[in-house]
Design an enzyme around this catalytic site. Structure first.
Site, mmCIF file in Angstrom:
data_model
loop_
_atom_site.group_PDB
_atom_site.id
_atom_site.type_symbol
_atom_site.label_atom_id
_atom_site.label_comp_id
_atom_site.label_asym_id
_atom_site.label_seq_id
_atom_site.Cartn_x
_atom_site.Cartn_y
_atom_site.Cartn_z
ATOM 1 N N GLU A 1 -4.219 4.111 -8.370
ATOM 2 C CA GLU A 1 -5.480 4.691 -7.894
ATOM 3 C C GLU A 1 -5.580 6.129 -8.380
ATOM 4 O O GLU A 1 -4.743 6.973 -8.050
ATOM 5 C CB GLU A 1 -5.592 4.654 -6.364
ATOM 6 C CG GLU A 1 -6.937 5.252 -5.944
ATOM 7 C CD GLU A 1 -7.118 5.445 -4.450
ATOM 8 O OE1 GLU A 1 -6.371 4.857 -3.639
ATOM 9 O OE2 GLU A 1 -8.026 6.232 -4.105
ATOM 10 N N GLU B 1 0.538 -0.516 -4.721
ATOM 11 C CA GLU B 1 -0.600 0.382 -4.904
ATOM 12 C C GLU B 1 -0.057 1.793 -4.762
ATOM 13 O O GLU B 1 0.823 2.038 -3.919
ATOM 14 C CB GLU B 1 -1.666 0.093 -3.838
ATOM 15 C CG GLU B 1 -2.968 0.864 -3.997
ATOM 16 C CD GLU B 1 -3.029 2.181 -3.251
ATOM 17 O OE1 GLU B 1 -4.022 2.890 -3.401
ATOM 18 O OE2 GLU B 1 -2.057 2.516 -2.520
ATOM 19 N N ASP C 1 0.268 -1.999 4.441
ATOM 20 C CA ASP C 1 1.402 -1.098 4.685
ATOM 21 C C ASP C 1 2.660 -1.880 5.027
ATOM 22 O O ASP C 1 3.754 -1.315 5.033
ATOM 23 C CB ASP C 1 1.083 -0.166 5.873
ATOM 24 C CG ASP C 1 -0.013 0.828 5.563
ATOM 25 O OD1 ASP C 1 -0.074 1.311 4.420
ATOM 26 O OD2 ASP C 1 -0.804 1.133 6.486
ATOM 27 N N HIS D 1 -0.507 10.904 -2.218
ATOM 28 C CA HIS D 1 -1.829 10.501 -1.730
ATOM 29 C C HIS D 1 -2.798 11.669 -1.594
ATOM 30 O O HIS D 1 -3.929 11.628 -2.075
ATOM 31 C CB HIS D 1 -1.713 9.777 -0.388
ATOM 32 C CG HIS D 1 -3.044 9.344 0.144
ATOM 33 N ND1 HIS D 1 -3.808 10.149 0.971
ATOM 34 C CD2 HIS D 1 -3.767 8.227 -0.063
ATOM 35 C CE1 HIS D 1 -4.938 9.517 1.253
ATOM 36 N NE2 HIS D 1 -4.941 8.346 0.643
ATOM 37 N N HIS E 1 0.835 -1.205 0.000
ATOM 38 C CA HIS E 1 0.000 0.000 0.000
ATOM 39 C C HIS E 1 0.869 1.254 0.000
ATOM 40 O O HIS E 1 1.709 1.438 0.893
ATOM 41 C CB HIS E 1 -0.882 -0.023 1.259
ATOM 42 C CG HIS E 1 -1.838 1.116 1.353
ATOM 43 N ND1 HIS E 1 -1.864 1.966 2.436
ATOM 44 C CD2 HIS E 1 -2.813 1.546 0.511
ATOM 45 C CE1 HIS E 1 -2.824 2.863 2.259
ATOM 46 N NE2 HIS E 1 -3.413 2.633 1.104
ATOM 47 N N ARG E 2 0.697 2.080 -0.996
ATOM 48 C CA ARG E 2 1.526 3.279 -1.198
ATOM 49 C C ARG E 2 3.018 2.897 -1.220
ATOM 50 O O ARG E 2 3.877 3.680 -0.798
ATOM 51 C CB ARG E 2 1.259 4.346 -0.130
ATOM 52 C CG ARG E 2 -0.222 4.727 0.001
ATOM 53 C CD ARG E 2 -0.468 5.839 1.000
ATOM 54 N NE ARG E 2 -1.868 5.845 1.441
ATOM 55 C CZ ARG E 2 -2.354 6.599 2.403
ATOM 56 N NH1 ARG E 2 -1.571 7.482 3.011
ATOM 57 N NH2 ARG E 2 -3.625 6.516 2.764
ATOM 58 N N LYS F 1 -6.896 9.530 -7.937
ATOM 59 C CA LYS F 1 -7.522 10.384 -6.925
ATOM 60 C C LYS F 1 -8.270 11.507 -7.657
ATOM 61 O O LYS F 1 -7.652 12.343 -8.302
ATOM 62 C CB LYS F 1 -6.453 10.966 -5.988
ATOM 63 C CG LYS F 1 -5.852 9.965 -5.009
ATOM 64 C CD LYS F 1 -6.854 9.490 -3.996
ATOM 65 C CE LYS F 1 -6.193 8.654 -2.898
ATOM 66 N NZ LYS F 1 -7.187 7.876 -2.135
ATOM 67 N N ASP G 1 -1.064 6.302 -5.617
ATOM 68 C CA ASP G 1 -2.116 7.296 -5.858
ATOM 69 C C ASP G 1 -1.591 8.363 -6.816
ATOM 70 O O ASP G 1 -0.461 8.826 -6.666
ATOM 71 C CB ASP G 1 -2.515 7.970 -4.538
ATOM 72 C CG ASP G 1 -2.832 6.954 -3.457
ATOM 73 O OD1 ASP G 1 -3.937 6.402 -3.480
ATOM 74 O OD2 ASP G 1 -1.946 6.696 -2.603
#
Ligand code: G3P
Ligand code: CA
Length: 253
Positions: free
Chosen positions: A118, A44, A238, A59, A17-18, A120, A46
């Site tokens: 993703e 992943e 994470d 993000h 995640h990120r 945003k 953003d």
């Protein structure tokens, strides 16, 4: 996201995640590099669109939390954004880390793992951001290793009408009435729910309807076990290092 699995790979897949917030500042090349080195199944990240038009990996829609600067991404040029320190807030060992462009992440990963991009688009609306993304991805030679997700299902629907090359995912934190019917209408193949929405009944509806379930953000051992027991397709975490150890330790269980 099951297209990202390696031969012999067992479910669930492990997505950082990120880029993995436990080991590096989120959404930075340092985090993504560690993900590649560890051999996770995917990352992943953003994206937002800055004033000069580039797709920037960050993000929030402001730079305030994760850089030394202040302001909205949409109001800043890449020349301004590229000068910001995106690492010191996390740890001084990452001082001087830069915000990455999506293009830089694509170049770094280069098909070694799946990238869940993703978009945003809330609360700031980036008109046409999906066209910018599709134009950039057109030059990326690993379309099977790209997933596009968004909480903005209009943007997912727009992409579905323009390209069939990428898996599309509905982000959400609610139980959706007639999820398979809704996903079909939007043009998505994946449901990417908040882990709170992952229940036996919602999993059955999703899988019976042919959808992959990729859940976030799952960071605790007992939750990894629960997600595995419920046969989610992907855990977005994470802590990809901890999840990798857990999945190895429980591979035959
Ligand atoms: O893509 C899953 C997850 O990243 C969505 O929430 O706020 O961490 O982008 P957020
Ligand atoms: Ca995200």
């Amino acid at each position: 996201m099951s297209t990202s699995s390696q031969p012999g790979q067992s479910k669930p897949l492990n997505f950082a995640h990120r880029g993995g917030r436990r080991w590096a500042p989120e959404n930075t090349l340092s985090a993504f590099r560690k993900s590649v080195e560890l051999g996770v199944d995917g990352i992943e990240l953003d994206i937002h669109k800055c004033k000069s038009g580039e797709l920037v990996v960050i993000h929030d829609d402001t730079v305030d939390r994760t850089t030394g600067g202040t302001g909205r991404v949409k109001d800043m040029t890449w020349d301004e954004l590229s000068k910001l320190d995106a690492g010191s807030w996390y740890d001084k060992q990452f001082a001087g880390e830069k915000l990455p462009l999506l293009k830089e992440v694509l170049d770094l990963v280069n098909g070694k793992l799946t990238i869940n991009v993703e978009i945003k688009n809330c609360p700031t609306l980036y008109a046409g951001i999906e066209d910018d993304l599709l134009a950039m991805l057109e030059k990326y030679p690993y379309p099977e290793r790209i997933v596009i997700s968004s909480f903005d299902h209009e943007v997912i629907h727009s992409i579905a009408g323009k390209s069939k090359k990428y898996k599309l995912a509905l982000l959400g934190d609610s139980i959706i009435h007639d999820l398979p019917g809704y996903a079909k209408k939007v043009g998505a193949q994946c449901w990417n729910p908040d882990f709170d929405c992952v229940r036996p009944d919602s999993m059955k509806v999703a899988h019976d309807g042919g959808l992959e379930v990729n859940t976030w953000t799952v960071n605790k051992l007992e939750d990894w076990q629960h997600a595995k027991d419920l046969h989610v397709d992907t855990i977005i975490t994470d802590d990809p290092e901890g999840l990798k150890t857990f999945l190895t330790d429980t591979a035959t269980k």
